[in-house]
Write a protein that holds these residues in place. Structure first.
Motif, PDB file in Angstrom:
ATOM      1  N   GLN A 267      -8.566   1.977  -3.085  1.00 44.37           N
ATOM      2  CA  GLN A 267      -6.161   2.582  -3.195  1.00 44.37           C
ATOM      3  C   GLN A 267      -5.795   1.065  -4.060  1.00 44.37           C
ATOM      4  O   GLN A 267      -6.435   0.181  -3.624  1.00 44.37           O
ATOM      5  CB  GLN A 267      -6.260   2.757  -2.532  1.00 44.37           C
TER       6      GLN A 267
ATOM      7  N   GLY B 195       1.399   3.308   3.031  1.00 43.12           N
ATOM      8  CA  GLY B 195      -0.008   2.330   4.234  1.00 43.12           C
ATOM      9  C   GLY B 195       0.882   2.098   5.587  1.00 43.12           C
ATOM     10  O   GLY B 195       2.906   1.874   5.532  1.00 43.12           O
TER      11      GLY B 195
ATOM     12  N   LEU C  79      -8.643  -7.256  -0.418  1.00 42.13           N
ATOM     13  CA  LEU C  79      -8.840  -6.379  -2.214  1.00 42.13           C
ATOM     14  C   LEU C  79      -9.339  -7.305  -2.682  1.00 42.13           C
ATOM     15  O   LEU C  79      -9.665  -8.620  -2.807  1.00 42.13           O
ATOM     16  CB  LEU C  79      -7.725  -6.459  -2.093  1.00 42.13           C
TER      17      LEU C  79
ATOM     18  N   VAL D  67       0.797  -0.999   0.123  1.00 40.12           N
ATOM     19  CA  VAL D  67       0.321   0.194   0.088  1.00 40.12           C
ATOM     20  C   VAL D  67       0.992   1.573  -0.232  1.00 40.12           C
ATOM     21  O   VAL D  67       1.444   1.271   0.905  1.00 40.12           O
ATOM     22  CB  VAL D  67      -0.770  -0.284   1.549  1.00 40.12           C
TER      23      VAL D  67
ATOM     24  N   ASN E 112      -7.666  -3.464  -5.362  1.00 40.94           N
ATOM     25  CA  ASN E 112      -8.372  -2.797  -5.039  1.00 40.94           C
ATOM     26  C   ASN E 112      -8.711  -2.648  -3.427  1.00 40.94           C
ATOM     27  O   ASN E 112      -9.370  -3.833  -3.415  1.00 40.94           O
ATOM     28  CB  ASN E 112      -9.371  -1.875  -5.927  1.00 40.94           C
ATOM     29  N   ALA E 113      -8.424  -2.070  -2.366  1.00 38.51           N
ATOM     30  CA  ALA E 113      -8.925  -2.163  -1.720  1.00 38.51           C
ATOM     31  C   ALA E 113      -9.905  -2.662  -0.993  1.00 38.51           C
ATOM     32  O   ALA E 113     -10.956  -1.570  -1.796  1.00 38.51           O
ATOM     33  CB  ALA E 113      -7.810  -1.541  -0.247  1.00 38.51           C
TER      34      ALA E 113
ATOM     35  N   ILE F 263      -3.304  -1.734  -4.867  1.00 43.52           N
ATOM     36  CA  ILE F 263      -2.173  -3.163  -3.960  1.00 43.52           C
ATOM     37  C   ILE F 263      -2.131  -3.588  -4.903  1.00 43.52           C
ATOM     38  O   ILE F 263      -2.115  -3.914  -5.669  1.00 43.52           O
ATOM     39  CB  ILE F 263      -3.448  -3.481  -3.130  1.00 43.52           C
TER      40      ILE F 263
ATOM     41  N   ALA G 163      -5.445   1.217   4.886  1.00 39.85           N
ATOM     42  CA  ALA G 163      -5.574   1.129   2.974  1.00 39.85           C
ATOM     43  C   ALA G 163      -6.378   2.073   3.101  1.00 39.85           C
ATOM     44  O   ALA G 163      -7.742   1.902   3.613  1.00 39.85           O
ATOM     45  CB  ALA G 163      -5.149   0.230   2.461  1.00 39.85           C
TER      46      ALA G 163
ATOM     47  N   HIS H 157      -7.805  -1.287   5.845  1.00 42.95           N
ATOM     48  CA  HIS H 157      -6.712  -2.149   5.824  1.00 42.95           C
ATOM     49  C   HIS H 157      -6.702  -3.289   4.760  1.00 42.95           C
ATOM     50  O   HIS H 157      -7.524  -3.503   4.469  1.00 42.95           O
ATOM     51  CB  HIS H 157      -5.999  -2.509   7.783  1.00 42.95           C
TER      52      HIS H 157
END
Ligand code: ZN
Length: 146
Positions: free
Chosen positions: A47, A14, A91, A11, A110-111, A49, A43, A124
């Motif tokens: 977002q 992160g 994710l 991340v 993606n988170a 990853i 995260a 997270h």
């Protein structure tokens, strides 16, 4: 494999998840009667990853057998990361990543948002690392994490 080998932070920017009402994000943190054998890295939902290692994405993995909307990936290391296995949860996999060879820092998904399941939790991703089959604390291995 060199034991000093580092892996990338999955991340960008992160950080280790600080303690919230659901617990702390460090390896070995208490989860009631259980322990947390992964590391949580903050995260934002959506977002990017990134793959922490060079390797191949083996399959999707599911943190909860009874709630399959939460997903993760299992990555088997190769090259400098031979002998390392990474499991990363929370994710949504990027299209076409299963069976794909990846390099450190390559986008893998993606988170996901966790607050629907755990109201008030710090969003997270959860990462678990096995080195030659032995579970280890991911934090000392990760570049640029605080
Ligand atoms: Zn975790």
């Amino acid at each position: 494999m060199n034991t000093q080998v580092k892996i990338e932070n999955p991340v960008k920017n992160g950080k280790v998840r600080k303690k919230d009402k659901w617990g702390g994000g460090q390896y070995g943190a208490s989860r009631g009667k259980r322990q947390h054998f992964g590391l949580d890295i903050t995260a934002n939902p959506g977002q990017d990853i990134l793959s922490p290692i060079e390797g191949k994405i083996i399959r999707i993995s599911y943190p909860y057998a009874n709630d399959l909307k939460f997903t993760g990936l299992l990555i088997n290391g190769s090259g400098a990361h031979t002998g390392i296995e990474v499991k990363i949860f929370y994710l949504s996999p990027a299209p076409g990543v299963i069976n794909k060879s990846v390099t450190p820092g390559e986008k893998i998904g993606n988170a996901q948002a966790l607050t629907t399941k755990y109201p008030g939790i710090t969003n997270h991703v959860h990462i678990e690392i096995k080195r030659h089959g032995v579970q280890v604390d991911p934090k000392p291995l990760i570049n640029n994490i605080f």
